[in-house]
Scaffold this active site. Structure first.
Site, PDB file in Angstrom:
ATOM      1  N   HIS A  80     -41.910 -40.012  76.318  1.00  0.00           N
ATOM      2  CA  HIS A  80     -43.229 -40.189  76.944  1.00  0.00           C
ATOM      3  C   HIS A  80     -43.410 -39.084  77.977  1.00  0.00           C
ATOM      4  CE1 HIS A  80     -46.335 -43.232  78.741  1.00  0.00           C
ATOM      5  NE2 HIS A  80     -46.705 -41.978  78.943  1.00  0.00           N
ATOM      6  N   HIS A 128     -46.298 -35.921  78.844  1.00  0.00           N
ATOM      7  CA  HIS A 128     -47.526 -35.157  78.573  1.00  0.00           C
ATOM      8  C   HIS A 128     -47.270 -33.728  79.012  1.00  0.00           C
ATOM      9  CE1 HIS A 128     -49.836 -38.966  78.104  1.00  0.00           C
ATOM     10  NE2 HIS A 128     -48.934 -39.412  78.963  1.00  0.00           N
ATOM     11  N   HIS A 160     -50.560 -45.561  74.231  1.00  0.00           N
ATOM     12  CA  HIS A 160     -50.440 -46.136  75.572  1.00  0.00           C
ATOM     13  C   HIS A 160     -51.111 -47.507  75.533  1.00  0.00           C
ATOM     14  CE1 HIS A 160     -49.493 -42.085  76.778  1.00  0.00           C
ATOM     15  NE2 HIS A 160     -49.561 -42.330  78.074  1.00  0.00           N
ATOM     16  N   GLU A 187     -50.535 -50.339  80.489  1.00  0.00           N
ATOM     17  CA  GLU A 187     -50.241 -49.614  81.734  1.00  0.00           C
ATOM     18  C   GLU A 187     -51.144 -50.225  82.811  1.00  0.00           C
ATOM     19  OE1 GLU A 187     -51.464 -45.476  81.840  1.00  0.00           O
ATOM     20  OE2 GLU A 187     -50.136 -45.004  83.522  1.00  0.00           O
ATOM     21  N   ASP A 197     -43.422 -39.167  82.011  1.00  0.00           N
ATOM     22  CA  ASP A 197     -44.884 -39.202  81.922  1.00  0.00           C
ATOM     23  C   ASP A 197     -45.505 -37.849  82.297  1.00  0.00           C
ATOM     24  OD1 ASP A 197     -47.201 -40.500  81.200  1.00  0.00           O
ATOM     25  OD2 ASP A 197     -47.322 -41.804  82.955  1.00  0.00           O
ATOM     26  N   ASP A 198     -45.741 -37.629  83.589  1.00  0.00           N
ATOM     27  CA  ASP A 198     -46.338 -36.378  84.087  1.00  0.00           C
ATOM     28  C   ASP A 198     -45.510 -35.902  85.280  1.00  0.00           C
ATOM     29  OD1 ASP A 198     -49.049 -36.353  82.534  1.00  0.00           O
ATOM     30  OD2 ASP A 198     -48.843 -38.391  83.322  1.00  0.00           O
TER      31      ASP A 198
HETATM   32  N1  HPA Z   1     -51.710 -42.688  81.281  1.00  0.00           N
HETATM   33  C1  HPA Z   1     -52.764 -42.444  80.501  1.00  0.00           C
HETATM   34  N2  HPA Z   1     -53.140 -41.225  80.176  1.00  0.00           N
HETATM   35  C2  HPA Z   1     -52.428 -40.197  80.609  1.00  0.00           C
HETATM   36  C3  HPA Z   1     -51.325 -40.388  81.416  1.00  0.00           C
HETATM   37  C4  HPA Z   1     -50.944 -41.704  81.765  1.00  0.00           C
HETATM   38  O1  HPA Z   1     -49.980 -41.965  82.500  1.00  0.00           O
HETATM   39  N3  HPA Z   1     -50.836 -39.155  81.687  1.00  0.00           N
HETATM   40  C5  HPA Z   1     -51.610 -38.261  81.049  1.00  0.00           C
HETATM   41  N4  HPA Z   1     -52.585 -38.881  80.409  1.00  0.00           N
HETATM   42 ZN    ZN Z   2     -48.513 -41.309  79.651  1.00  0.00          ZN
END
Ligand code: HPA
Ligand code: ZN
Length: 329
Positions: free
Chosen positions: A9, A11, A189, A192, A270-271
């Site tokens: 996971h 991006h 996703h 969340e 994630d990021d």
């Molecule tokens: N959630 C949803 N979209 C996203 C995320 C995330 O954490 N990071 C980049 N796009």
């Molecule tokens: Zn994500």
């Protein structure tokens, strides 16, 4: 933490560190509305998913050429390798680039230049997963899948990201059916910020094999039972959850309860440029904040390889799992 792991996971646009953002801005003649990297870093205070996404999309303006995407991916792979990542399944957001006049080919070829040498240069095997933006229309997602057709040899699957609440998975039934017919793997996703029902819908309507995040499954005991029974992998991102305020503090993260419930959890970043850490940092943070022991950490690492799309090379998966088993903390 250098425990061998797969990152499932991630991006790639979320790995854009401020220093590289300014370097690319200068290279491409793009003006950023921040004086310097310190000022930009101060903007990394998020209220929720949307407040993060606003900055995430804004900074993408610096990504314009194949070389930009190649540099971005190489920077990520070097950092990931240094933190024990052996295999990475990398998300990208083509619609966010197409909207700025950057073609699918520029993104895929650019990322591909870094990915094709990744095993040799960084010791990291890779796959690409193309995500649809769920706050865009279903037609736009279908057009994006169409635009990806010339590149399907380099794309293992499709995902669904961006603003979750109000954009349930069922909106994308048709494009996921089309992706499945093309032989693409499916993830999304869900759970969340969105409710447990979105997780159920992603499984039932989109046919996904993994749930990205999935945190809110804990609100539904029947859903937890199903996820445990079917061994559906969840790609959790603990530092992301804290920064986007889905959990108050890391010590409150439900990861230990999720492992105790028998859920197939993995830990991911994630990021990482925005959320304070790469994959190894996330492992280290949950070890410290949640008191996870060696066997739980090893289970998370084993899960990451078991849940990865390595069916084309089971020998490689077996080697990675053996490395996890042999790791000395
Ligand atoms: N959630 C949803 N979209 C996203 C995320 C995330 O954490 N990071 C980049 N796009
Ligand atoms: Zn994500």
């Amino acid at each position: 933490m250098s425990l061998p792991k797969a990152e499932l996971h991630l991006h790639i646009e979320g790995t854009l560190e401020p220093e590289l953002a300014f370097e690319l801005a200068a290279r491409n003649g793009v003006e950023l509305p921040y004086a310097d990297t310190d000022t930009l870093r101060k903007a990394y205070r998020f209220e929720d998913l949307q407040s993060f996404l606003n900055l995430y999309y804004e900074l993408m303006a610096v990504l314009r050429t194949e070389r930009d995407f190649e540099d971005l991916a190489n920077a990520y792979l070097a950092r990931a390798a240094a933190q024990g990542v052996r295999h990475a399944e990398i998300f990208f957001d083509p619609q966010a680039h197409l909207a700025r006049g950057v073609e699918m080919g520029t993104v895929v070829e650019g990322l591909g230049r870094a990915l094709e040498h990744s095993q040799a240069v960084h010791g990291v095997s890779t796959q690409l997963i193309m995500c649809f933006l769920r706050d865009e229309s279903a037609e736009s997602a279908l057009e994006t899948l169409e635009a990806a057709k010339p590149y399907l040899d380099r794309i293992v699957g499709v995902g669904l990201d961006s603003a979750e609440v109000g954009h349930p998975p069922a909106k994308f039934r048709e494009v996921y059916e089309a992706a499945a017919a093309m032989g693409l793997r499916r993830v999304a996703h869900a759970g969340e910020e969105g409710p447990p029902e979105y997780i159920v819908e992603a499984l039932d309507v989109l046919g996904v094999e993994r749930i990205d995040h999935g945190l809110r499954c804990m609100e539904s005991p029947t859903l937890v039972e199903r996820l445990v029974r079917d061994r559906v992998p969840l790609t959790l991102c603990p530092l992301s959850n804290v920064r986007l305020r889905t959990v108050d503090v890391l010590g409150d993260h439900p990861l230990p309860a999720m492992l105790d419930a028998g859920l197939m959890c993995t830990v991911n970043s994630d990021d990482p440029a925005y959320f304070g850490g790469y994959a190894g940092d996330n492992f280290e943070a949950v070890r410290v904040a949640l008191g996870l022991g060696e066997e739980q950490l090893r289970e998370l690492a084993r899960n990451s390889f078991l849940a990865s799309f390595l069916e084309h090379d089971e020998g490689l998966r077996a080697r990675y799992l053996a490395e996890v088993d042999a790791y000395e903390f």
